[in-house]
Design a protein around this motif. Structure first.
Motif, PDB file in Angstrom:
ATOM      1  N   GLY A  62       0.819  -1.197   0.000  1.00 48.57           N
ATOM      2  CA  GLY A  62       0.000   0.000   0.000  1.00 48.57           C
ATOM      3  C   GLY A  62       0.852   1.245   0.000  1.00 48.57           C
ATOM      4  O   GLY A  62       2.020   1.235  -0.400  1.00 48.57           O
ATOM      5  N   SER A  90      -2.594   0.386   4.093  1.00 53.08           N
ATOM      6  CA  SER A  90      -2.813  -0.835   3.317  1.00 53.08           C
ATOM      7  C   SER A  90      -4.037  -1.556   3.851  1.00 53.08           C
ATOM      8  O   SER A  90      -4.148  -1.797   5.067  1.00 53.08           O
ATOM      9  N   THR A  91      -4.957  -1.889   2.926  1.00 57.60           N
ATOM     10  CA  THR A  91      -6.068  -2.772   3.301  1.00 57.60           C
ATOM     11  C   THR A  91      -5.692  -4.234   3.116  1.00 57.60           C
ATOM     12  O   THR A  91      -6.270  -5.116   3.750  1.00 57.60           O
ATOM     13  N   SER A 110      -4.109   3.007   8.592  1.00 59.60           N
ATOM     14  CA  SER A 110      -3.208   2.092   7.882  1.00 59.60           C
ATOM     15  C   SER A 110      -3.190   2.476   6.408  1.00 59.60           C
ATOM     16  O   SER A 110      -4.230   2.807   5.819  1.00 59.60           O
ATOM     17  N   SER A 155      -5.818  -8.782   4.848  1.00 57.17           N
ATOM     18  CA  SER A 155      -6.410  -9.798   3.979  1.00 57.17           C
ATOM     19  C   SER A 155      -5.922 -11.195   4.357  1.00 57.17           C
ATOM     20  O   SER A 155      -4.860 -11.368   4.976  1.00 57.17           O
TER      21      SER A 155
END
Length: 346
Positions: free
Chosen positions: A62, A117-118, A115, A122
């Motif tokens: 990300g 980054s998602t 954050s 995951s």
């Protein structure tokens, strides 16, 4: 979302950028997957497993972010030193972004995590070999949802050293202060032990600040903190206050207003040690005055003998006769011619 993040002191990289690391790439060899184990040492947010020296790294995909230098914001995961941010579809390096995930706690104990980054949350990255994403995601989510590191203060009490609780305290009195603290974690309340819990006695400004000692357990889920306080030599409306703020822990701000009065007329000490010189001088003056008065009152003139008194009396009687005799003698000694002239003139 970018505008909301800036409200918490977090600035995300430009749109379309991504974090890459060609030196410390993941096992798959993808430079776009940044592997970082640079955790912030915040035990209230991260578990001991991630704070150990052999902690598993987090796989991140990300954009990077930069956190402002404010005490309410804590960067819990930083990018490795070899990672940098580049625009999408471009391998040219640009300014490095130091942080990947940051957490923020307001003064009212509301919590936020930011954050870049998602994909960090995951299943694909959580199941990667040697990745610590699952543990990291669990720690951050529990902290944000206030499932851990929540402090509770209860049973604030104070009294004189003798155990009496008056309506108003007197200046200079010895007061005992006690408070119970507990921490919520693992779905239950537990005892909280710390050596930096301080009590302040304030009236606009702090007059007294002492560190409380955890002397005994107030129960299975409580820790009792106790402190002995000597009240200042100043009367007025004071506040007992505990303002406890530590990174990752919920804030505690407990207050109790008390009145401190001056001594009553029958509570002052009879004698002051600092006034002993004045007491001595006043006593010496009084003794000297009495001695001088006694000498003056009880002392008399010396008595004279009867012979001396008669001599003095006869001397007083002889003086007029002597004076008359001397006057007649003066007249007899004048010449006759002068006397005749005086008679003719008369």
């Amino acid at each position: 979302m970018r505008t909301l993040a800036t409200q918490f002191g977090v600035t995300l990289e430009k749109r379309g950028s991504r974090m890459v690391d060609h030196v410390g790439a993941s096992a798959s060899g993808d430079a776009g997957t940044v592997v970082s184990a640079r955790y912030a040492h915040v035990p209230a947010v991260l578990s001991q497993k991630l704070l150990a020296s052999d902690a598993p790294p987090v796989h991140f995909e990300g954009v990077g972010l930069r956190a402002a230098d404010i005490p309410l914001l804590v960067p819990v995961l930083s990018a490795p030193r070899t990672a940098y941010s580049v625009p999408v579809d471009d391998n040219a390096g640009s300014e490095a972004a130091l942080d990947l995930v940051s957490v923020f706690q307001t003064r009212s104990n509301a919590r936020v995590a930011v954050s870049g980054s998602t994909a960090l949350f995951s299943d694909r990255l959580m199941r990667a070999d040697g990745a610590g994403n699952r543990q990291f995601a669990a720690d951050v989510s529990q902290w944000v949802l206030q499932e851990k590191s929540v402090l509770r203060a209860s049973s604030l009490r104070h009294s004189l050293a003798t155990g009496e609780r008056p309506d108003h305290y007197r200046v200079g009195s010895d007061v005992v202060f006690e408070l119970d603290l507990a921490e919520f974690s693992n779905n239950a309340w537990h005892t909280y032990t710390a050596d930096d819990v301080q009590l302040e006695l304030t009236m606009l400004d702090p007059y007294v600040r002492v560190t409380l000692n955890h002397t005994q357990a107030g129960g299975a889920d409580l820790t009792t903190y106790r402190g002995d306080v000597r009240l200042p030599d100043r009367y007025g409306t004071f506040t007992f206050r505990i303002n406890y703020k530590r990174p990752g822990l919920s804030n505690i701000d407990v207050r109790d207003v008390v009145g401190i009065r001056p001594p009553r007329h029958d509570e002052y000490p009879r004698f002051l040690s600092a006034a002993y010189p004045y007491y001595t001088s006043a006593l010496a003056l009084a003794v000297g005055f009495l001695a001088l008065s006694a000498v003056w009152l009880w002392s008399a003139e010396p008595k004279q003998s009867s012979k001396a008194a008669s001599d003095v009396k006869s001397a007083c009687d002889v003086k007029p006769a002597t004076k008359a005799k001397s006057t007649s003698e003066e007249k007899s000694t004048e010449p006759k011619s002068k006397r005749k002239s005086k008679q003719k003139s008369n």
